[in-house]
Motif scaffolding. Structure first.
Motif, short mmCIF file in Angstrom:
data_model
loop_
_atom_site.label_atom_id
_atom_site.label_comp_id
_atom_site.label_asym_id
_atom_site.label_seq_id
_atom_site.Cartn_x
_atom_site.Cartn_y
_atom_site.Cartn_z
N LYS A 190 0.84 -1.21 0.00
CA LYS A 190 0.00 0.00 0.00
C LYS A 190 0.87 1.26 0.00
N LEU A 191 0.32 2.31 -0.59
CA LEU A 191 0.99 3.60 -0.59
C LEU A 191 0.96 4.16 0.84
N LEU A 192 2.11 4.65 1.31
CA LEU A 192 2.15 5.26 2.63
C LEU A 192 1.86 6.76 2.49
N PRO A 193 0.82 7.27 3.16
CA PRO A 193 0.56 8.71 3.06
C PRO A 193 1.65 9.52 3.76
N TYR A 194 2.23 8.94 4.82
CA TYR A 194 3.23 9.66 5.60
C TYR A 194 4.29 8.69 6.10
N ILE A 195 5.54 9.13 6.12
CA ILE A 195 6.59 8.34 6.76
C ILE A 195 7.61 9.30 7.37
N GLY A 196 8.09 8.99 8.56
CA GLY A 196 9.06 9.87 9.22
C GLY A 196 10.44 9.78 8.56
N PHE A 197 11.28 10.78 8.80
CA PHE A 197 12.63 10.79 8.22
C PHE A 197 13.43 9.55 8.60
N GLU A 198 13.34 9.23 9.91
CA GLU A 198 14.17 8.16 10.44
C GLU A 198 13.85 6.83 9.77
N GLU A 199 12.54 6.56 9.65
CA GLU A 199 12.13 5.32 9.02
C GLU A 199 12.47 5.34 7.53
N MET A 200 12.27 6.49 6.90
CA MET A 200 12.57 6.59 5.46
C MET A 200 14.05 6.35 5.20
N LEU A 201 14.89 6.85 6.09
CA LEU A 201 16.33 6.66 5.91
C LEU A 201 16.69 5.18 6.00
N GLU A 202 16.11 4.48 6.96
CA GLU A 202 16.36 3.04 7.05
C GLU A 202 15.84 2.34 5.79
N MET A 203 14.64 2.75 5.33
CA MET A 203 14.09 2.12 4.13
C MET A 203 14.99 2.35 2.93
N ALA A 204 15.52 3.58 2.79
CA ALA A 204 16.38 3.91 1.65
C ALA A 204 17.68 3.11 1.72
N ASN A 205 18.21 2.94 2.92
CA ASN A 205 19.45 2.17 3.06
C ASN A 205 19.23 0.68 2.91
N TYR A 206 17.99 0.23 3.08
CA TYR A 206 17.72 -1.21 3.02
C TYR A 206 16.80 -1.57 1.88
N GLY A 207 16.89 -0.85 0.77
CA GLY A 207 16.24 -1.33 -0.45
C GLY A 207 15.26 -0.40 -1.13
N ALA A 208 14.63 0.57 -0.41
CA ALA A 208 13.68 1.46 -1.08
C ALA A 208 14.45 2.37 -2.04
N LYS A 209 13.83 2.68 -3.19
CA LYS A 209 14.56 3.42 -4.22
C LYS A 209 14.55 4.93 -3.98
N MET A 210 15.25 5.35 -2.94
CA MET A 210 15.44 6.80 -2.74
C MET A 210 16.88 6.97 -2.34
N GLN A 211 17.43 8.15 -2.64
CA GLN A 211 18.84 8.34 -2.35
C GLN A 211 19.02 8.65 -0.86
N PRO A 212 19.71 7.78 -0.11
CA PRO A 212 19.80 7.99 1.34
C PRO A 212 20.39 9.36 1.74
N ARG A 213 21.38 9.86 0.99
CA ARG A 213 21.98 11.15 1.37
C ARG A 213 20.95 12.27 1.36
N SER A 214 20.01 12.20 0.42
CA SER A 214 19.02 13.28 0.34
C SER A 214 18.09 13.24 1.56
N ILE A 215 17.80 12.05 2.06
CA ILE A 215 16.94 11.93 3.24
C ILE A 215 17.68 12.44 4.47
N GLU A 216 18.96 12.07 4.57
CA GLU A 216 19.77 12.54 5.70
C GLU A 216 19.79 14.06 5.76
N LEU A 217 20.02 14.65 4.58
CA LEU A 217 20.09 16.12 4.53
C LEU A 217 18.74 16.75 4.89
N ALA A 218 17.67 16.20 4.33
CA ALA A 218 16.33 16.74 4.62
C ALA A 218 16.04 16.63 6.11
#
Ligand code: ASP
Ligand code: MG
Length: 403
Positions: A190-218
């Protein structure tokens, strides 16, 4: 109204039709009253094509020239997007990374952004223009063009949003947002309407297709990111920028990372200095080692297991081959048919029940766990590649995400 930064990835500007569609979106946001800065990636697979061109002439090209070459991809797309915006009757200007004020360190092909100098963009916005910026690039102190690492247009967009004090950064892509599992693997994702930075960073580092550095900076500057489709209407996913409910007591996502290879060094003498003599040469070659497990030693010998990216396995083996003789180990084994499967959620902090549920769900599906690692908000199991679908679907339903 304030400034909004958009970012369009390679697939959103892959051809002229898609570029026209992007121009429409940019103009709509401008008409709503925002000052719009749009960061674009190179068209489609342009960056890969440029790298292949370079390698066909020189297997070890000078990084400075590589950066100059790769930066052209984004210059092409920002120029074209600006022309498409102008053709709709709006004032628009395309800027290179340098012109946009992206200042970086010296490290060619993976430069880090030192600062943003926003004056030029502010001036153009002040004149009522829509500003289109070439992503993925900047300039160093010596006026040399640098690039920021593969996939780093996201990072450019976040850095610009912060430098310009934008309201938010909107990342437009070919999917509708961030899902609670990969929809190609888990049908009920399912599409997530909201996700926190911390969780998104873990997701990006563990397979989700987002650039982890951009999440860290945000996260560091608390800049909210919205990820949404450049093709379909929809609200997408808001990352950060809102307080998550504390004790939102659950797992929020299952991620899969297929880029895993395992190396075991056999019968390593159990004495001080051995770990450093193994991992130092690897880090000197830029190989990042992930999960490290040293088994309990008996008779002063132990096995040492770690994982690396599959693309780094060959260079790792080169180093290990020589090393085992010097450290007195008996040999090594490798396995590159493995994946990491993770469950992520702030709710699992200090809550051991989650680990038990994860291992239980995998056991019920006869999935063997090779290695386990955890962070405060993540549990990762390394399993056989052939069991990805079984495992991902089992975990997605065991943690109630399928409902
Ligand atoms: N064009 C660059 C790449 O392919 C940057 C990006 O797409 O974000 O890596
Ligand atoms: Mg890209």
């Amino acid at each position: 109204m304030g400034i909004v930064v958009h970012k369009y990835g390679g697939s959103s500007v892959a051809d002229t039709n898609k570029i026209s569609n992007v121009a429409q979106r940019i103009v709509e946001s401008h008409k709503e009253g925002f000052q719009v800065v749009a960061v674009v990636s190179a068209m489609g697979k342009t960056t890969d094509d440029l790298i292949n061109l370079a390698n066909s002439l020189n297997t070890d090209p000078n990084p400075r020239e590589m950066d100059l070459l790769m930066s052209t991809g984004e210059i092409v797309s920002c120029s074209l997007v600006s022309m498409a915006v102008a053709s709709l009757g709006f004032k628009s200007i395309a800027l290179t990374g340098e012109q946009a004020g992206v200042r970086t360190d010296q490290l060619h092909t993976k430069a880090r952004i030192n600062k943003m100098v926003p004056e030029r963009i502010n001036k153009e916005l002040g004149q009522g223009k829509i500003v289109i910026v070439a992503g993925f690039q900047g300039v160093n102190e010596n006026n040399e063009v640098t690039t920021l690492g593969r996939g780093a247009s996201d990072l450019s967009a976040v850095a610009l949003a912060i430098g310009l004090k934008a309201d938010r950064c909107e990342i437009y892509t070919d999917v509708e947002g961030i899902f609670d599992a990969d929809p190609n693997i888990v049908k009920k994702a399912k599409l997530l309407p909201y996700i926190g930075f911390e969780e998104m960073l873990e997701m990006a580092n563990y397979g989700a297709k987002m650039q982890p550095r951009s999440i860290e900076l945000a996260a560091a500057f608390n800049m909210p990111i919205v990820v949404k489709s450049s093709f379909k209407e929809g609200k997408g996913t808001l990352i950060g920028g809102e307080n998550t409910m504390e004790n939102d007591n659950r797992v929020n996502a299952v991620t899969v990372d297929k880029n895993v290879a395992k190396v075991t060094i056999l019968s390593v003498p159990d004495k001080p200095g051995v770990a450093v003599s193994i991992f130092k040469p690897l880090s000197e070659k830029g190989i990042s080692v992930d999960t490290i497990v040293q088994n309990a030693g008996s008779n002063n010998i132990t096995d040492l297991t770690f994982t690396v990216a599959r693309s780094d396995l060959n260079s790792t083996i080169e180093i290990i081959k020589d090393l085992i003789k010097t450290i007195g180990a008996t040999g090594y084994e490798t396995n590159s048919n493995l994946v990491k499967i993770s469950v992520i959620g702030t709710g699992m902090q200090n809550n051991p029940g989650y680990a038990t549920s994860m291992f239980g769900a995998l056991a019920d599906s006869s999935v063997n766990i090779e290695l386990i690692t955890t962070s405060e908000i993540r549990i990762t199991c390394i399993i056989d590649e052939n069991q990805i679908e079984t495992a991902a679907n089992a975990l997605h339903s065991a943690f109630g995400l399928s409902k």
